[in-house]
Scaffold this motif. Structure first.
Motif, mmCIF file in Angstrom:
data_model
loop_
_atom_site.group_PDB
_atom_site.id
_atom_site.type_symbol
_atom_site.label_atom_id
_atom_site.label_comp_id
_atom_site.label_asym_id
_atom_site.label_seq_id
_atom_site.Cartn_x
_atom_site.Cartn_y
_atom_site.Cartn_z
ATOM 1 N N ARG A 116 -44.276 -6.097 86.601
ATOM 2 C CA ARG A 116 -45.389 -5.183 86.336
ATOM 3 C C ARG A 116 -45.734 -5.133 84.847
ATOM 4 O O ARG A 116 -46.901 -5.009 84.469
ATOM 5 C CB ARG A 116 -45.011 -3.795 86.850
ATOM 6 C CG ARG A 116 -45.938 -2.673 86.433
ATOM 7 C CD ARG A 116 -45.463 -1.353 86.974
ATOM 8 N NE ARG A 116 -46.306 -0.259 86.508
ATOM 9 C CZ ARG A 116 -46.615 0.805 87.240
ATOM 10 N NH1 ARG A 116 -46.144 0.912 88.463
ATOM 11 N NH2 ARG A 116 -47.376 1.763 86.738
ATOM 12 N N ARG A 117 -44.734 -5.207 83.993
ATOM 13 C CA ARG A 117 -44.974 -5.063 82.552
ATOM 14 C C ARG A 117 -45.929 -6.120 82.034
ATOM 15 O O ARG A 117 -46.785 -5.845 81.192
ATOM 16 C CB ARG A 117 -43.644 -5.141 81.792
ATOM 17 C CG ARG A 117 -43.809 -4.923 80.306
ATOM 18 C CD ARG A 117 -42.474 -4.771 79.607
ATOM 19 N NE ARG A 117 -42.664 -4.304 78.264
ATOM 20 C CZ ARG A 117 -42.864 -5.107 77.213
ATOM 21 N NH1 ARG A 117 -42.871 -6.415 77.387
ATOM 22 N NH2 ARG A 117 -43.029 -4.603 76.006
ATOM 23 N N ARG A 118 -45.793 -7.354 82.509
ATOM 24 C CA ARG A 118 -46.648 -8.450 82.034
ATOM 25 C C ARG A 118 -47.959 -8.551 82.810
ATOM 26 O O ARG A 118 -49.023 -8.763 82.213
ATOM 27 C CB ARG A 118 -45.868 -9.776 82.150
ATOM 28 C CG ARG A 118 -46.706 -11.041 82.046
ATOM 29 C CD ARG A 118 -47.401 -11.184 80.708
ATOM 30 N NE ARG A 118 -48.157 -12.422 80.646
ATOM 31 C CZ ARG A 118 -49.389 -12.595 81.112
ATOM 32 N NH1 ARG A 118 -50.017 -11.578 81.692
ATOM 33 N NH2 ARG A 118 -50.004 -13.754 81.006
ATOM 34 N N LEU A 203 -38.142 -4.006 72.709
ATOM 35 C CA LEU A 203 -39.540 -3.569 72.737
ATOM 36 C C LEU A 203 -40.215 -3.730 71.379
ATOM 37 O O LEU A 203 -41.434 -3.883 71.313
ATOM 38 C CB LEU A 203 -39.622 -2.113 73.198
ATOM 39 C CG LEU A 203 -39.274 -1.858 74.671
ATOM 40 C CD1 LEU A 203 -39.250 -0.357 74.960
ATOM 41 C CD2 LEU A 203 -40.272 -2.563 75.579
ATOM 42 N N GLN A 208 -41.875 -10.689 73.384
ATOM 43 C CA GLN A 208 -41.920 -9.673 74.424
ATOM 44 C C GLN A 208 -41.616 -10.260 75.802
ATOM 45 O O GLN A 208 -42.183 -11.278 76.196
ATOM 46 C CB GLN A 208 -43.292 -9.009 74.447
ATOM 47 C CG GLN A 208 -43.555 -8.129 73.243
ATOM 48 C CD GLN A 208 -42.603 -6.938 73.206
ATOM 49 O OE1 GLN A 208 -42.621 -6.078 74.084
ATOM 50 N NE2 GLN A 208 -41.747 -6.887 72.189
ATOM 51 N N ASP A 213 -35.978 -4.378 83.384
ATOM 52 C CA ASP A 213 -35.546 -3.329 84.314
ATOM 53 C C ASP A 213 -34.209 -2.743 83.876
ATOM 54 O O ASP A 213 -33.362 -3.449 83.324
ATOM 55 C CB ASP A 213 -35.396 -3.891 85.729
ATOM 56 C CG ASP A 213 -36.710 -3.896 86.496
ATOM 57 O OD1 ASP A 213 -37.768 -3.701 85.868
ATOM 58 O OD2 ASP A 213 -36.680 -4.111 87.724
ATOM 59 N N HIS A 294 -41.814 6.038 77.263
ATOM 60 C CA HIS A 294 -40.675 5.253 76.784
ATOM 61 C C HIS A 294 -39.590 6.118 76.136
ATOM 62 O O HIS A 294 -38.395 5.906 76.367
ATOM 63 C CB HIS A 294 -41.151 4.194 75.784
ATOM 64 C CG HIS A 294 -41.856 3.047 76.414
ATOM 65 N ND1 HIS A 294 -41.245 2.193 77.294
ATOM 66 C CD2 HIS A 294 -43.132 2.599 76.287
ATOM 67 C CE1 HIS A 294 -42.106 1.261 77.693
ATOM 68 N NE2 HIS A 294 -43.254 1.499 77.101
ATOM 69 N N ARG A 314 -38.348 0.549 85.616
ATOM 70 C CA ARG A 314 -39.088 -0.486 84.890
ATOM 71 C C ARG A 314 -39.019 -0.077 83.416
ATOM 72 O O ARG A 314 -39.854 0.677 82.914
ATOM 73 C CB ARG A 314 -40.542 -0.549 85.357
ATOM 74 C CG ARG A 314 -40.726 -0.621 86.865
ATOM 75 C CD ARG A 314 -40.791 -2.054 87.364
ATOM 76 N NE ARG A 314 -39.534 -2.529 87.877
ATOM 77 C CZ ARG A 314 -39.196 -2.581 89.180
ATOM 78 N NH1 ARG A 314 -40.026 -2.156 90.092
ATOM 79 N NH2 ARG A 314 -38.020 -3.067 89.548
ATOM 80 N N GLY A 316 -39.587 -1.404 80.668
ATOM 81 C CA GLY A 316 -40.654 -1.751 79.741
ATOM 82 C C GLY A 316 -41.946 -1.033 80.046
ATOM 83 O O GLY A 316 -42.927 -1.164 79.304
ATOM 84 N N SER A 317 -41.983 -0.265 81.153
ATOM 85 C CA SER A 317 -43.199 0.443 81.549
ATOM 86 C C SER A 317 -42.967 1.933 81.747
ATOM 87 O O SER A 317 -43.917 2.682 81.956
ATOM 88 C CB SER A 317 -43.754 -0.141 82.860
ATOM 89 O OG SER A 317 -43.933 -1.540 82.764
#
Length: 392
Positions: A116-118, A203, A208, A213, A294, A314, A316-317
């Motif tokens: 999802r992050r990308r 981060l 990146q 996760d 975050h 997640r 990164g999200s």
């Protein structure tokens, strides 16, 4: 006229005709594809008829050079993955229940996964769709080009609506070329604080990751991994780029005193199915969806642990799921998260557990807007009553 208990239309026209007839009879209707995610969302009120889109499963259009594809809502996710793989392309939804889920079900529930992050969620990948309403209309939204003329995009309303507004007939996606190479690493430390600091290092890095996760011991065990806190990372690109990622991340880990190990694609697939695996192992357990920022990820991990729950985030999200072993733990966790001002929804559980909690603590003007939209699409409230977390 005697009402059928089960319907499985084979064309868009059959779907529209069936909905029109049911609407005229004021028949309550439950819809789905493979019904793999029936435990998700709210408990569906008793219905007069069940309709499956499983036979609307055709490949309608595919332009590999344009990176676009159109498929029937009933197509299994696995079949779409195989079709795209033949052209060295993929759709990175990474939705759970991958062995049974259909395209329509993944979109209607706005399912997404570790990449999802990308790549984002279904809202970022869907470029068009066609759906049928309870008055028998077929409505087309968007098209088969990645950039459409701006305007009212009713398709966005359908994503995450749990089928409470209309029934998806087909969906158009933008797809992606498969990267030349991928590399996955897992990072561990006895100290949660150290691992959180290492996450911040990643981060802030120029390089990146595609996915990041966090699993705690309970979530890791549910995914068949070593039961410990771990940060899971995937990178992709050319061979040279992935080697650079691996070296840079390993150097960062060394400076933090964090252990690093390789991770397989099979492990990612297990992570994707953590929620379903948890519910299978804990029939009276629950999956709680949480959303934060975050800087507050550590609070979610702490709250989950204090309530005897696991956490798969997640990282990164700043979204993810918490895993409750039973209804009481789910209630404690929902209260703890909401008391902290965090967004928390009971995502999936048995109907018995759902009946004991407020699944979605929604109030204010947004609820009035949702109810007005529901009334516009389904004025008699016939479609999947209660499916949207017991609110709609």
């Amino acid at each position: 006229m005697r009402m059928p208990e089960h319907l499985a239309p084979e064309s868009a026209e059959e779907l529209a005709d069936a909905l029109r007839e049911l609407g005229e009879q004021k028949a309550a209707l439950e819809t789905g594809g493979a019904f793999s995610k029936r435990a998700a969302g709210g408990p569906v009120a008793e219905s007069d008829c069940r309709l499956t889109t499983a036979r609307l499963n055709g490949l309608l259009a595919y332009e590999p050079a344009d990176l676009t594809i159109s498929v029937g809502a009933g197509m299994p996710m696995r079949e779409l993955d195989r079709t795209l793989a033949e052209a060295n392309q993929f759709l990175p939804l990474d939705a759970p229940f991958a062995d049974r889920a259909t395209i329509g079900g993944a979109v209607a529930t706005n399912s997404s996964g570790y990449r999802r992050r990308r790549y984002g969620t279904a809202r970022d990948m869907v470029i068009g769709m066609r759906f049928a309403t309870m008055d028998g209309k077929l409505v087309r939204s968007g098209g088969m080009v990645v950039k459409n003329v701006t305007g009212l995009d009713m398709g966005k309303l359908m994503i995450g609506s749990f089928g409470t507004l209309a029934v998806l007939e087909s969906v158009n996606f933008k797809v992606f070329p498969k990267p030349e190479a991928t590399a996955s690493l897992q990072f561990r430390s006895p100290s949660v604080a150290t691992l959180l600091e290492f996450r911040r290092d990643l981060l802030r890095s120029v390089l990146q990751p595609v996915a990041m996760d966090w699993v705690d011991p309970a979530a890791a065990a549910a995914a068949g991994m070593e039961p410990s806190h771990a940060l899971l990372v995937e990178t992709s690109g050319t061979e040279a780029v992935t080697v650079r990622f691996e070296q840079a991340y390993s150097d960062l880990a060394s400076r933090r005193g964090v252990q690093v190990e390789p991770m397989s694609q099979q492990a990612w697939e297990a992570v994707r199915e953590t929620g379903p695996a948890w519910l299978q192992a804990h029939p009276q357990g629950a999956v709680v969806k949480v959303s934060t920022v975050h800087a507050r990820l550590g609070e979610v991990i702490e709250a989950a642990g204090d309530c005897g729950c696991g956490a798969l985030l997640r990282a990164g999200s700043a979204v993810g799921i918490a895993l409750a072993p039973d209804g009481e733990a789910a209630r404690r966790l929902l209260a703890a998260l909401r008391d902290r001002g965090l967004q928390a929804v009971l995502e999936a559980a048995s109907d018995e557990v759902k009946a004991t909690v407020t699944q979605w603590d929604v109030s204010g003007p947004e609820l009035d807007v949702m109810r007005r939209i529901k009334a516009d699409f389904d004025p008699d409230s016939l479609l999947n009553r209660g499916r949207l977390y017991g609110v709609i």
